[in-house]
Scaffold this active site. Structure first.
Site, PDB file in Angstrom:
ATOM      1  N   HIS A 291     -10.866  -6.299   7.951  1.00 14.21           N
ATOM      2  CA  HIS A 291     -12.323  -5.815   6.711  1.00 14.21           C
ATOM      3  C   HIS A 291     -13.058  -5.672   7.192  1.00 14.21           C
ATOM      4  O   HIS A 291     -13.495  -5.023   6.128  1.00 14.21           O
ATOM      5  CB  HIS A 291     -12.290  -7.395   6.327  1.00 14.21           C
ATOM      6  CG  HIS A 291     -11.522  -8.499   4.973  1.00 14.21           C
ATOM      7  ND1 HIS A 291      -9.829  -8.384   6.365  1.00 14.21           N
ATOM      8  CD2 HIS A 291     -10.953  -8.509   4.093  1.00 14.21           C
ATOM      9  CE1 HIS A 291      -9.584  -9.551   5.573  1.00 14.21           C
ATOM     10  NE2 HIS A 291      -9.775  -9.488   4.310  1.00 14.21           N
TER      11      HIS A 291
ATOM     12  N   GLU B 121       1.057  -1.085   0.172  1.00 11.72           N
ATOM     13  CA  GLU B 121      -0.123  -0.084   0.227  1.00 11.72           C
ATOM     14  C   GLU B 121       0.472   1.178  -0.353  1.00 11.72           C
ATOM     15  O   GLU B 121       0.110   2.127  -0.791  1.00 11.72           O
ATOM     16  CB  GLU B 121      -0.599  -0.221   1.126  1.00 11.72           C
ATOM     17  CG  GLU B 121      -1.538  -1.104   1.231  1.00 11.72           C
ATOM     18  CD  GLU B 121      -1.193  -2.392   0.830  1.00 11.72           C
ATOM     19  OE1 GLU B 121      -0.363  -2.395   1.763  1.00 11.72           O
ATOM     20  OE2 GLU B 121      -2.708  -3.159   0.862  1.00 11.72           O
TER      21      GLU B 121
END
Lengths: 358, 330
Positions: free
Chosen positions: B138, B69
């Site tokens: 998540h 990321e």
């Protein structure tokens, strides 16, 4: 090109004697060698003056480069005008070669601006302070340049400490995967503040490149001719679509980490003496003294230029205007932001409320 | 190359599809725009937001990246410095933190650091929030980390119509935009108008249900929760505002409503303590102190890491917890 491990590539030996190297193309004429010497002498003087200005309280801090002039000048003089450089906070030699005026260079260290120059004008990104954060920017910039169909390249300057950063390692992954036209120049100056390089890496730093899938080259970072030749060739390789190179310039930070640091707490005077004998500026001066057509006249002219630069620096430092309070909010956003406008207006009124009424 | 017909005015589609058509329009409008992230190309994104875009615009403009990321955002910053307009996808909320340094110390600072010389027209899309029975990391709501960082604009969409227009506005914005997408609403369908001219500006809050007794403030997934609560409340008339933009906050729209209703509840999935609702509550109090019957109430996640999915219905604000808070505005 060979040389990820073992002896760094070198053209000028410790005594300043030029020796051909089979892997290095070195066809520098007298004017070029003089130019490199002048650059190195000027940034050495710039460094000495700025450290003094910091000691006198004129600068908040200074990050000395002494000892690393060859690595910085040799690499930065290999850049073409369209290339973009992403420096660390110690790369004043790179800024010098990109043409940044001394006053602009001082702005950061005097605390009048985070960065004193327009990166588009000088093709030089602001100094990176969060170590290694800019390596990815160089890769992205290079990817963008390639996507636009240009032959521009990017160069990312790193220290040995930055080689431990995750973002730098991600930059290597990206650059290799996309064959980005980027060159990583790691100035291994042996010390990340007080951490010696052997405490940070089990292998020579240049050797790491192989695992990422691109060449790593160890060059004598105190030999400006070798640095110039190696980085020039690495940039040419990048430009022609062959991807990145990691250049490890083996050098030494002769001074403290910053003006606030005391190296005596972590390294020996004997070590410093050893590296003083490898001073990159002295090495090139010895070479010049033997090979230049009129060394005395040339060296005297450089001394004069250095003195003039020192005067200019002192004057520029003391006359840098303090920023206005409103500048805090000036460029937080490109587009109007209501909270920024509100706070700025409120603070201006607040300051005005202190004005004495007659 | 696939050919897709642009939706006409009022076409009904899912929120995921609305983002997809918005991104397609952005890619078609400006050759500098590119989409990048993990699995956004061949796969079309794990939520299919970028479905078909790589086939249409090529793998250089819809780019599958290595799995990192910081690398996604960091290289996007470099591309923006070179004049491109990258739209980054962070695959899930809980995966944004490896990029935190790039977003907060680099992206957010570069305009200031260069005194306006560098423009960073970057969009970072982040699917956020829980309620889909997903695994750890998540279901999180990390928006307050970013609303706290000057230099970033932070928005959240809650309807297909807003998803389409706001992603296009975000791409066109000269500032970096962190763009939150409500995971649990990706498959909700609704009308989409592709005419940007009729859409509210990206930084405007919108009254999505009018009422007179209390104001519910929400964004992203909790907009629907609040609309459901307002619908279920047969005794009181509740106004619901979709904040849409978290930074900047449209204080005027919020304050006008609370000044009229006298009660305010702010609802988000992120933990209440130090959450975005604290800032909203403080601002509402400053602007509407005399109108407020009680302190601004906050409903949100608890002081605990996001729980395993079999417990998430306890953690997430629901209709009953919202109405319980409304009760406490009297």
């Amino acid at each position: 090109m060979s040389g990820a491990e073992g002896q760094p590539l070198r053209l000028l030996d410790a005594e300043g004697v030029y020796r051909d190297h089979p892997d290095l193309r070195a066809d520098f004429d007298e004017a070029q060698i003089r130019g490199l010497y002048r650059d190195m002498a000027m940034v050495r003087r710039l460094d000495t003056e700025c450290l003094a200005l910091a000691r006198q309280g004129e600068l908040a801090v200074w990050t000395p480069l002494s000892g690393q002039e060859a690595a910085q000048v040799g690499s930065a003089r290999s850049l073409l005008p369209g290339d973009m450089a992403f420096p660390t906070y110690r790369d004043h030699g790179v800024a010098w070669c990109r043409g940044v005026p001394p006053a602009a260079l001082l702005a950061h260290f005097r605390g009048v601006a985070h960065s004193g120059w327009d990166p588009r004008e000088y093709r030089l990104h602001p100094y990176s302070v969060v170590v290694g954060g800019h390596a990815l920017h160089a890769v992205g910039y290079a990817m963008g340049a390639a996507a636009q169909g240009t032959a521009d390249a990017a160069i990312a300057y790193l220290g040995d400490g930055a080689m431990s950063q995750g973002e730098v390692n991600e930059a290597f992954v990206w650059a290799a995967a996309r064959r980005a036209p980027v060159v990583f120049v790691c100035q291994n100056n042996q010390w990340a503040i007080s951490e010696p390089v052997e405490r940070q890496s089990a292998v020579p730093l240049a050797e790491r490149a192989r695992g990422f899938g691109f060449p790593g080259v160890r060059v004598d970072g105190n030999d400006v001719l070798a640095c110039r030749a190696v980085v020039r060739d690495a940039l040419a390789r990048a430009r022609s679509g062959h991807g990145p190179t990691l250049v490890e310039a083996v050098t030494y930070r002769m001074g403290p980490h910053t003006s606030s640091d005391d190296p005596r707490r972590y390294r020996t005077a004997e070590e410093e003496r050893v590296w003083l004998r490898r001073d990159p500026l002295a090495r090139l001066r010895t070479h010049l003294s033997r090979t230049d057509t009129d060394p005395e006249k040339f060296l005297a002219s450089v001394d004069e230029d250095c003195d003039a630069l020192a005067r200019e620096l002192r004057h520029a430092c003391r006359t840098l205007p303090d920023p206005r309070p409103g500048e805090i909010w000036e460029h937080v956003y490109a587009q109007t932001h209501p909270l920024v406008a509100e706070e700025r207006g409120w603070y201006a009124d607040y300051l005005d409320s202190f004005e004495e009424t007659p | 190359m696939t050919t897709t017909t642009e939706p006409s005015t009022g076409t009904t589609m899912s929120l995921s599809r609305a983002l997809n058509t918005g991104l397609r329009a952005a890619l078609a409008d400006d050759p500098a725009v590119l989409v990048m992230g993990e699995d956004v190309g061949t796969l079309g994104g794990v939520f299919r937001v970028t479905d078909g875009l790589a086939a249409e615009f090529g793998s250089d403009r819809v780019m599958d990246t290595p799995l990192g990321e910081a690398g996604i955002v960091g290289t996007a910053v470099g591309m923006a410095l070179r004049g491109l307009r990258p739209v980054c996808e962070i695959q899930f909320d809980g995966f944004v933190f490896p990029a935190f340094n790039q977003i907060t110390t680099q992206l957010a600072h570069l305009s200031s650091r260069t005194r306006g010389a560098a423009h960073l027209p970057l969009v970072i899309r982040i699917p956020f929030g829980g309620g889909i029975g997903a695994a750890e990391h998540h279901g999180e709501s990390p928006e307050a980390y970013f609303t706290h960082t000057p230099g970033l604009r932070v928005v959240a969409c809650s309807t297909p119509a807003d998803a389409h227009t706001m992603i296009r506005q975000a791409v066109a914005c000269p500032d970096p935009v962190v763009f939150f997408e409500p995971k649990q609403l990706y498959w909700e369908r609704g009308p989409v108008d592709t005419d940007l001219g009729s859409a509210p500006a990206m930084d405007r809050a919108v009254v999505v249900r009018e009422g007179s007794d209390a104001t519910l403030l929400a964004y992203g997934p909790t907009v629907r929760t609040c609309l459901d609560a307002a619908e279920a409340d047969e005794e009181r008339s509740l106004e619901v505002i979709d904040l849409r933009s978290l930074n900047p906050l449209d204080t005027a729209t919020v304050a006008a409503s609370v000044a009229r209703t006298g009660g305010c509840v702010v609802v988000h999935e992120a933990p209440v303590f130090g959450g975005y609702g604290a800032e909203v509550a403080a601002r509402v109090t400053e602007h509407c102190f005399d109108a407020l019957r009680t302190p601004v109430r906050r409903v949100g996640g608890f002081c605990a890491p996001y729980p395993p999915s079999r417990l998430e219905h306890h953690y997430l604000p629901d209709l009953d917890r919202v109405l319980d808070a409304v009760d406490r505005t009297w």
